[in-house]
Scaffold this active site. Structure first.
Site: not given
Ligand code: BG6
Length: 487
Positions: A224, A21, A248, A190
């Protein structure tokens, strides 16, 4: 990041998990763009490898054409023949030693065919946890070093607690040196996240107020609207703390709080980030709230609760939401709460950092009952609608004296309509050998040291309805919005 595009040397990129994927959605489109008009043009040949024995070069290229079409990129625009020129496939079946001997032979053959100098990138696009065996196999068949440079790219999760992270690092280090390892946290790719460094260290204006004397609190939000989708089983074994906070959000925290590095160079920057992690006080479990989404509505549509998602155990105690207060015990930040909050199935997708400044030292408007003062704030929106809002007080025209919050606003799209995808940035950096945006082994271990104790004593999560901002129990940890400064 700091080098020019001309410094990319010709190389072979081997993607292990090349039918997965990640390759389909992210790597292929990014490679297509970078090799078409970007810095990797004529610099890279790609060898995808996977378990699928039924693929050969031709059928793999067909698969890739479809994937690129899906992503909206023309695979072979203007008859460019990109897939034919750049893509190759090698099956590695059960991934035993013999398969990897075959992989090595194919690598050497392609290098001869394309007259490459022996520089190699091994990108682990395998499912979580599967890459360590692959790394070991590469080492065993002598692919840890090649005739040119060799780099290995791995994706999170980097362990699931301190012990497993250490073990992982130890096992990788048996075959690759730290300067060969590129651990991806895609948040660092980013543009808006990278810009935190430029914003902080190229602007005297902000740097001079970036401390406990002027800042009352810092909020980091990663919201999210999506649920766990088809990743129910994986997510159930992970939870929000491991999935987003440990990596993150911690990156956002360290970039916001770090001191100025001695130079703009990978290790100098990563050394400063580590210092922040080392200064973080142990997080008090009473300052953490876990939540889990129940059924609700997002954008007017009904959505199921976490426990009803496919692959999630009926008796799951996994959190989909975390809010916490962390404190950094150092000269700059002593006593300033860093409020971190993340969750799935919140009303909208929004990642932002809010710097809440302190109230004025003296309230001189107290004789004007309607003139309430609100503390200044700087809102850094990382996605979507990327930009900055500096919020301050102005006098509303007329009598009586009233104050109103207004903002200075900057939006990326007004100045830079095309922001590259995180993977484009990171792939170029790997090819250039720039580790600035990659996570170092000690950084991973230090952050697990911080969060592992919380995982051990995790209480059951509080429910919140999908489409709301999380459980009510978390409100006590948050910074109240729009509160007037004391008179
Ligand atoms: C990923 C997580 O590392 O980051 C996901 O495993 C999450 O659960 C995603 O949705 C969020 O990334 P972004 O770039 O969409 O903020």
């Amino acid at each position: 990041m700091e080098m020019t595009e001309h410094s990319v040397e010709r190389h072979l990129m081997v993607v292990i998990g090349g039918t997965g994927d990640l390759m389909r959605r992210k790597l292929l489109p990014a490679m297509r763009l970078l090799t078409e008009r970007g810095p990797l043009r004529d610099r890279v040949v790609i060898l995808a490898s996977g378990r699928r024995a039924s693929f050969d070069d031709e059928s793999y290229r067909e698969w890739a054409r479809e994937a690129l079409d899906e992503s909206g990129l023309p695979a072979d625009a203007n008859g460019s023949g990109w897939c034919d020129r750049c893509l190759h496939y090698q099956a590695i079946g059960d991934q035993d030693r013999q398969d990897f001997e075959g992989l090595r032979a194919r690598i050497e053959e392609l290098e001869r065919e394309h007259d490459l100098p022996g520089n190699r990138i091994f990108y682990m696009a395998t499912p979580p946890g599967a890459f360590i065996e692959t790394v070991e196999r590469l080492g065993e068949v002598g692919l840890g070093e090649g005739p040119g440079w060799t780099r290995v790219v791995i994706e999170k999760p980097f362990g699931y607690d301190l012990e497993s992270a250490r073990d992982l690092n130890r096992r990788i280090h048996r075959h690759f040196r730290e300067d060969q390892i590129y651990r991806i946290d895609h948040y660092l790719g980013k543009e808006t996240v990278q810009n935190l460094l430029a914003f902080r260290f190229a602007n005297m204006l902000f740097e001079s107020v970036w401390n406990r004397d002027r800042v009352g609190s810092v909020e980091i939000l990663v919201a999210e609207d999506v649920g766990v989708g088809s990743r129910g089983e994986f997510y159930d074994g992970v939870g929000a703390l491991r999935d987003v906070v440990q990596n993150h959000m911690t990156q956002l925290l360290t970039l916001t709080a770090m001191e100025i590095p001695v130079e703009f160079e990978a290790d100098a920057i990563r050394d400063e980030k580590i210092k922040v992690l080392r200064s973080l006080s142990a997080i008090d479990p009473s300052q953490v709230v876990f939540g889990r989404y129940a059924a609700g509505e997002i954008g007017g549509e009904p959505v199921p609760g976490f426990l009803d998602e496919e692959g999630v155990a009926e008796d799951s105690a996994t959190e989909t939401y975390v809010a916490m207060r962390a404190y950094i015990s150092n000269w700059r930040w002593q006593g300033v709460p860093f409020v971190m909050r993340t969750g799935k199935r919140l009303p909208e997708k929004l990642t932002k950092i809010t710097i809440n400044f302190r109230c004025p030292a003296l309230a001189i408007f107290q004789t004007h009952s309607q003139a309430t003062v609100r503390a200044n704030s700087l809102v850094i929106t990382l996605q979507p609608d990327e930009g900055f809002d500096l919020c301050f007080e102005v006098k509303q025209p007329g009598d009586p004296l009233r104050l109103q919050t207004q903002s200075l606003r900057f939006r990326y799209e007004d100045a830079f309509p095309d922001l590259p995808d995180a993977y484009e940035t990171l792939l170029v950096d790997v090819a250039q050998g720039d580790q600035t945006l990659f996570v170092r082994a000690d950084e991973v271990e230090q952050s697990w040291r911080l969060y592992a104790p919380l995982l051990e004593s995790r209480p059951p999560p509080y429910p919140y309805a999908a489409g709301t901002m999380g459980p009510r129990e978390a409100e006590r940890l948050l910074v109240p919005r729009g509160e007037a400064c004391p008179i």
